[in-house]
Write a protein that holds these residues in place. Structure first.
Motif, short mmCIF file in Angstrom:
data_model
loop_
_atom_site.label_atom_id
_atom_site.label_comp_id
_atom_site.label_asym_id
_atom_site.label_seq_id
_atom_site.Cartn_x
_atom_site.Cartn_y
_atom_site.Cartn_z
N UNK A 397 15.32 10.43 -4.82
CA UNK A 397 15.81 10.91 -5.58
C UNK A 397 16.44 11.26 -7.24
N UNK A 398 16.15 10.28 -7.55
CA UNK A 398 15.33 9.06 -9.19
C UNK A 398 13.93 9.52 -9.66
N UNK A 399 13.18 10.47 -8.96
CA UNK A 399 12.25 10.66 -9.83
C UNK A 399 10.82 9.60 -8.70
N UNK A 400 11.68 8.53 -8.13
CA UNK A 400 10.43 7.21 -8.24
C UNK A 400 9.52 7.45 -6.75
N UNK A 401 8.46 6.93 -6.87
CA UNK A 401 7.72 7.58 -5.50
C UNK A 401 8.02 5.71 -4.87
N UNK A 402 8.34 5.26 -3.77
CA UNK A 402 8.13 4.65 -3.57
C UNK A 402 6.68 4.34 -2.03
N UNK A 403 6.11 3.56 -1.75
CA UNK A 403 5.02 3.05 -0.84
C UNK A 403 5.29 1.91 -0.05
N UNK A 404 4.29 2.51 0.97
CA UNK A 404 4.80 1.15 1.83
C UNK A 404 3.25 1.42 1.58
N UNK A 405 2.37 -0.08 1.94
CA UNK A 405 0.65 -0.45 1.67
C UNK A 405 -0.15 -0.44 3.04
N UNK A 406 -1.02 -0.07 2.68
CA UNK A 406 -1.86 0.10 3.78
C UNK A 406 -2.07 -0.94 5.58
N UNK A 407 -1.69 -2.23 3.89
CA UNK A 407 -2.15 -3.31 4.99
C UNK A 407 -0.75 -4.32 5.05
#
Length: 544
Positions: A397-407
């Motif tokens: 909603x704030x325009x920030x992307x949170x990514x959980x790493x593959x490892x």
């Protein structure tokens, strides 16, 4: 403070009068004791004079010859009278072995026997005070010997007591003058001391000082704030029970801060090195607000007073409120987004484009489950899944992307679970705020048999050069306070939490901050799943 009737004299006057009275009494006692001592010394002196006169008379050839021949008579009286007159003695009495007087200042007693036995038959001399026919006198008795050395009589010489008394009375004015001088010097010293004590008490009277002491004790132990007072040399002079509880101080009175507290932000806040109002300091169990106030009275520096307030629960509630407000803002934004989507879907249906409306509805229905499924593939614990999904939604909603790493890999019941939730939540919030709209945050959670690694990185401006050490101090922040949230606590809380459980936390400097946390396994201090995180000592484990 009103003073009682009859006690209106000032403190300085009371001190002066009391000391003058003490000086007068001690001077009088000293004068009397000195007079008695001098009288005793004069008695011994006159006894020695009498002894010398008696020895002179006992060796006079005329007296010795007359007494050895057994004649005595007028020769002994004449010679004894001459010695008595020349020496100032009161009497010179010559007595034979039959205790018959052969000389005496009272002629009527010549030829009369003395009552007491002769004291010199053993050949020794005697001195003392004698009460004779002429009154009390300093007396000496010497054996009278013939030319062969045989004791043939006694010579008794006395000096009237009134001579010693007269001499003593002549010396007493000098003694009195000395005592008066000593009394005057003592009075002047007492006056100066009273004035100095008056300045030291800032003009307060005894009743006022006692009242202030009572008020101080009541205040110190009645308030719910910690209070510490320091003297001008920096030593602790006052500390109440609340300060002991909050700071963990034992017997601290008379000690310096560096003797009771280790080097750190807390000590710098207490000694005034850190300037400001309501300085926030974290300890192992409390979040404190510290205020250092120097004390100056009439231009004199008297030390300082420090107040310490426990803001643990307040800070926790404020940060909880701030989190709730963030979630509320996110839900409001989602409501608007949901309304927009519904308007789009209604428009397609109204146009009769049912196939496009169906595809759009299916796409919307699969977006949220896809995010949860992607997290669930790597994270097995439902609490951590819920945290990551919630933080991802808020960040979106704030325009920030949170990514959980593959490892990333985390089991269903990992060690340090509650601490991981706290640490991950704090670091993700900081990262999302740092990157701003259009940024990206990466989260890595890797569990091994020996440790759990948590890494949060972002593409924001990063940590300024040289700030890697100070970033974990209480109050450090690159952003101003916002609303109810107190800045500069999140990273300090995380740092204390990690260190408290044997872990490590590091941060990279320069653009794109990378926070790396390592917690050792096994978890020796697991928190119960039902733990409430807003209660002390959970200031380290629940406040975000």
């Amino acid at each position: 403070m009103a003073r009682r009737p009859g006690r209106r004299r000032k403190l300085s006057a009371r001190i002066l009068v009391s000391q003058l009275l003490i000086l007068a009494i001690t001077s009088a006692i000293g004068f009397v004791l000195f007079a008695y001592a001098q009288r005793d010394a004069l008695d011994h002196e006159y006894q020695s004079r009498a002894l010398a006169i008696a020895q002179t008379a006992a060796t006079d050839p005329q007296i010795v010859r007359a007494m050895a021949d057994g004649a005595g008579g007028d020769v002994v009286q004449t010679v004894a009278g001459r010695i008595e007159h020349a020496s100032g003695a009161t009497y010179v009495v010559v007595i034979d072995l039959h205790r018959i007087r052969h000389s005496h200042p009272q002629p009527i007693l010549i030829g009369k026997r003395v009552e007491e036995p002769l004291a010199v038959l053993d050949g020794r001399t005697y001195t003392g005070m004698d009460n004779g026919a002429t009154g009390r006198s300093a007396n000496a008795k010497v054996p009278l010997r013939d030319p062969a050395g045989t004791v043939i009589g006694e010579v008794s010489v006395g000096i009237a007591e009134k001579q010693a008394v007269g001499r003593l009375l002549g010396e007493l004015p000098t003694f009195a003058l000395f005592a008066a001088i000593a009394l005057a010097v003592g009075a002047a010293a007492s006056y100066l001391l009273a004035r100095r004590l008056k300045r030291s008490t800032f003009g307060l009277e005894l009743e006022e000082i006692a009242g202030l002491l009572q008020d101080r004790e009541a205040m110190l132990h009645g308030i719910k704030e910690g209070v510490i007072a320091f003297d001008p040399q920096g030593r602790i002079s006052v500390v109440n029970g609340e300060a002991r509880r909050l700071l963990g101080l034992g017997t601290a009175l008379g000690s310096r801060l560096d003797e009771v507290l280790p080097e750190g932000r807390l000590r710098r806040a207490l000694d005034g090195t850190l300037e400001g109002v309501d300085i926030t300091v974290l300890t192992d169990g409390h979040c404190l607000a510290v205020n250092h106030m120097p004390v100056v009275l009439h231009g004199r520096k008297l030390g300082a007073v420090v107040t310490v307030r426990d803001r643990t629960e307040l800070v926790g509630l404020l940060r909880e409120l701030d989190s709730v407000r963030g979630l509320t803002d996110a839900l409001r934004a989602q409501q608007h987004e949901f309304a927009n989507r519904m308007h789009t879907l209604a428009g397609l249906l109204e146009l009769g484009d049912h196939e496009a409306a169906l595809e759009y509805a299916v796409e919307l229905g699969q977006a949220e489950p896809a995010l949860a499924e992607g997290v669930r593939e790597r994270i097995a614990n439902p609490l951590m899944i819920g945290l990551i999904v919630a933080k991802t939604a808020v960040a979106a909603e704030r325009g920030v992307r949170v990514v959980l790493t593959e490892d990333s890999r985390l089991g269903e019941q990992p060690g340090h679970l509650r601490r991981l939730l706290t640490i991950a939540g704090n670091l993700l919030d900081n990262a999302v705020e740092a990157v701003g709209s259009g940024g990206q945050v990466r989260l890595a959670l890797v569990e091994s048999p020996y440790e759990i690694l948590l890494r949060v990185s972002d593409d924001g401006p990063g940590i300024p050069p040289g700030a890697a050490e100070s970033i974990f101090e209480d109050g450090w922040s690159t952003s101003p306070d916002r609303g109810t949230a107190r800045r500069g606590l999140g990273l300090a809380l995380v740092h204390r939490l990690v260190q408290r459980h044997g872990g490590t936390i590091t941060v990279s400097e320069g653009p794109g901050a990378v926070f790396t946390v390592v917690l050792p396994l096994p978890d020796d201090d697991p928190a119960p799943l039902g733990a409430v995180f807003t209660v002390v000592p959970n200031v380290l484990e629940g406040v975000r």
